[in-house]
Design a protein around this motif. Structure first.
Motif, mmCIF file in Angstrom:
data_model
loop_
_atom_site.group_PDB
_atom_site.id
_atom_site.type_symbol
_atom_site.label_atom_id
_atom_site.label_comp_id
_atom_site.label_asym_id
_atom_site.label_seq_id
_atom_site.Cartn_x
_atom_site.Cartn_y
_atom_site.Cartn_z
ATOM 1 N N PRO A 102 -36.617 79.259 0.234
ATOM 2 C CA PRO A 102 -36.290 77.890 0.089
ATOM 3 C C PRO A 102 -36.088 77.222 -1.201
ATOM 4 O O PRO A 102 -36.647 77.833 -2.342
ATOM 5 C CB PRO A 102 -37.570 77.210 0.717
ATOM 6 C CG PRO A 102 -38.764 78.087 0.480
ATOM 7 C CD PRO A 102 -38.248 79.491 0.259
ATOM 8 N N LEU A 103 -35.306 76.019 -1.266
ATOM 9 C CA LEU A 103 -35.472 75.333 -2.489
ATOM 10 C C LEU A 103 -35.186 73.768 -2.175
ATOM 11 O O LEU A 103 -35.056 73.581 -1.087
ATOM 12 C CB LEU A 103 -34.073 75.646 -2.946
ATOM 13 C CG LEU A 103 -32.553 75.030 -2.596
ATOM 14 C CD1 LEU A 103 -31.414 75.692 -3.661
ATOM 15 C CD2 LEU A 103 -32.368 75.882 -1.084
ATOM 16 N N SER A 104 -35.430 73.211 -3.128
ATOM 17 C CA SER A 104 -35.276 71.419 -2.958
ATOM 18 C C SER A 104 -34.181 71.053 -2.924
ATOM 19 O O SER A 104 -32.961 71.725 -3.518
ATOM 20 C CB SER A 104 -36.175 70.929 -3.959
ATOM 21 O OG SER A 104 -35.419 70.589 -5.175
ATOM 22 N N LEU A 105 -33.871 70.076 -2.133
ATOM 23 C CA LEU A 105 -32.283 69.533 -1.949
ATOM 24 C C LEU A 105 -32.098 68.912 -3.384
ATOM 25 O O LEU A 105 -30.790 69.018 -3.815
ATOM 26 C CB LEU A 105 -32.357 68.336 -1.105
ATOM 27 C CG LEU A 105 -31.066 67.505 -0.764
ATOM 28 C CD1 LEU A 105 -29.947 68.335 -0.415
ATOM 29 C CD2 LEU A 105 -31.223 66.363 0.014
ATOM 30 N N ARG A 106 -32.822 68.313 -4.006
ATOM 31 C CA ARG A 106 -32.676 67.857 -5.428
ATOM 32 C C ARG A 106 -32.216 69.037 -6.385
ATOM 33 O O ARG A 106 -31.174 69.018 -6.922
ATOM 34 C CB ARG A 106 -33.713 67.042 -6.056
ATOM 35 C CG ARG A 106 -33.546 66.313 -7.054
ATOM 36 C CD ARG A 106 -34.803 65.491 -7.573
ATOM 37 N NE ARG A 106 -35.469 64.637 -6.333
ATOM 38 C CZ ARG A 106 -34.716 63.303 -6.341
ATOM 39 N NH1 ARG A 106 -33.852 62.845 -6.867
ATOM 40 N NH2 ARG A 106 -35.450 62.640 -5.269
ATOM 41 N N ALA A 107 -32.715 70.176 -6.269
ATOM 42 C CA ALA A 107 -32.557 71.319 -7.174
ATOM 43 C C ALA A 107 -30.991 71.964 -6.774
ATOM 44 O O ALA A 107 -30.307 72.159 -7.667
ATOM 45 C CB ALA A 107 -33.630 72.246 -6.956
ATOM 46 N N ARG B 104 -28.380 69.915 -7.938
ATOM 47 C CA ARG B 104 -28.449 69.774 -9.707
ATOM 48 C C ARG B 104 -27.782 71.098 -9.860
ATOM 49 O O ARG B 104 -26.854 71.072 -11.007
ATOM 50 C CB ARG B 104 -29.670 69.631 -10.083
ATOM 51 C CG ARG B 104 -29.679 69.425 -11.590
ATOM 52 C CD ARG B 104 -31.299 69.480 -12.186
ATOM 53 N NE ARG B 104 -32.145 70.700 -11.678
ATOM 54 C CZ ARG B 104 -33.096 70.768 -11.161
ATOM 55 N NH1 ARG B 104 -33.829 69.788 -10.798
ATOM 56 N NH2 ARG B 104 -33.789 72.215 -10.892
#
Lengths: 150, 227
Positions: free
Chosen positions: B29-34, B37
């Motif tokens: 998983p990853l953050s939407l913000r990351a 970016r």
């Protein structure tokens, strides 16, 4: 050349119609079809029919703008209000309800048409709008228009 | 608030973030913000849009963006969103219905000049999309804008292809089948082309095409920059 509804709709469907050219090419014969479109539920066609009516000559715009003025959608009524700026003989019949429309865009375009035409007999009505208008920019416009009306 | 649809990689909807991460060689998983970016646009060039809302469009913005990306991918041009902003309050109340005059590059109305001056977060070679309720006279969209503040106006009657079409004008493209009927000189309609002048709502056989000559012109536009 006889104009039919398909011709008129084709002329109005472009994203950016060239209204003066289209009006010249369709001519006043298209007015009954434009009037039909101006009261239909298709807001795009109704508003474009009202915009095109600005360039009709003689009394041809009357039926189109009467229907557009009564349309439920403010986008269509706004197009009618703007077109009245080129149809001075229809102002007395149609401008009153547009000037007091519930929609700010319609009122703005109605004021703009009065600013262009400067018709007699409208100063008190615009003055009343200037006194009661809740949108500051529109109130300012109404005050400017009052100064310009005879 | 970051929006997944602002990333140049989103050319369908709904999307699986897991698949997106895999496509972008990022761990899940990853953050939407990351993701927004760090995900790289794989295109030869990108056009950066800034969305400014005076009125909500009838067609969802994500549909317009995805539709535009599907077409612009064929030109190897990525479409990314640099920022979103709501323009509301008394200052903008009367611009929701925008006077655009004849919608030509030759002249601008006072209202166009006033609206196009709103360029928060916008770079010199970025393009602003102003979403209004309607224009006077009635247009689906209008790409006329001052040379030092390029932008387009989209009305609520815009089709899902109007955004891509108007940005096409900004990138130097013209209508491919002008003049339109009832002009007796009207050529046959080219309704499978993005730059048809007959109405993007009538586009058939989607996605609409852009020719190799048009792609060359778009790539040379100053508004297509390195991704």
């Amino acid at each position: 050349m006889a104009i039919d509804k398909v011709d008129v709709i084709s002329a109005l469907r472009p994203d950016e119609p060239n209204y003066p050219v289209v009006a010249r090419q369709l001519g006043n014969d298209a007015a009954p079809i434009l009037a039909e479109l101006a009261e239909a539920d298709d807001v795009e066609l109704a508003a474009k029919a009202a915009s095109l009516a600005r360039f009709l000559t003689g009394d041809s715009a009357r039926g189109v703008l009467q229907r557009a003025t009564a349309h439920r959608d403010p986008v269509v009524r706004g197009a009618a209000a703007a077109s009245l700026g080129s149809q001075p003989e229809l102002v007395d019949a149609l401008m009153g309800q547009l000037l007091t429309d519930s929609d700010v865009g319609v009122r703005k375009l109605a004021l703009g048409s009065l600013q262009v035409l400067k018709p007699r007999g409208w100063r008190d009505k615009v003055d009343a709008l200037a006194s009661n208008e809740q949108v500051p920019a529109l109130q300012e416009l109404a005050r400017r228009v009052v100064q310009q009306l005879p | 608030m970051p929006n997944l649809c602002d990333c140049c990689l989103i050319d369908r909807f709904p999307v699986s973030v897991k698949h997106l991460a895999q496509d972008a060689n990022m761990q899940f998983p990853l953050s939407l913000r990351a993701f927004l970016r760090d995900a790289q646009c794989p295109h030869a060039g990108c056009v950066t849009l800034h969305l400014k809302f005076l009125a909500p469009p009838s067609i969802p913005v994500r549909t317009m963006l995805v539709s535009m990306r599907i077409v612009y991918n064929n030109a190897d041009i990525g479409v990314r969103v640099g920022s979103r902003e709501n323009l509301d309050g008394p200052t903008f109340a009367t611009l929701v219905t925008l006077d655009v005059g004849a919608c030509t590059q030759a002249t601008f109305t006072a209202e166009q000049t006033q609206l196009f001056a709103n360029r928060n977060n916008v770079g010199l070679r970025d393009v602003v999309v102003y979403f209004v309720r309607d224009t006077n006279p009635t247009f689906n969209g209008c790409a006329a804008s001052p040379n030092n503040s390029r932008g387009v106006v989209l009305a609520q009657i815009a089709s899902k292809w109007t955004l891509a079409h108007e940005i096409g004008h900004i990138l130097g493209l013209e209508h491919v089948d002008d003049p339109a009927p009832p002009d007796p000189a009207a050529p046959p309609a080219e309704l499978d082309r993005l730059m048809t002048g007959r109405g993007t709502a009538l586009i058939t056989n989607p996605p609409p095409d852009i020719s190799s000559a048009e792609i060359t012109k778009m790539a040379a536009s100053p508004f297509v920059t390195n991704c």
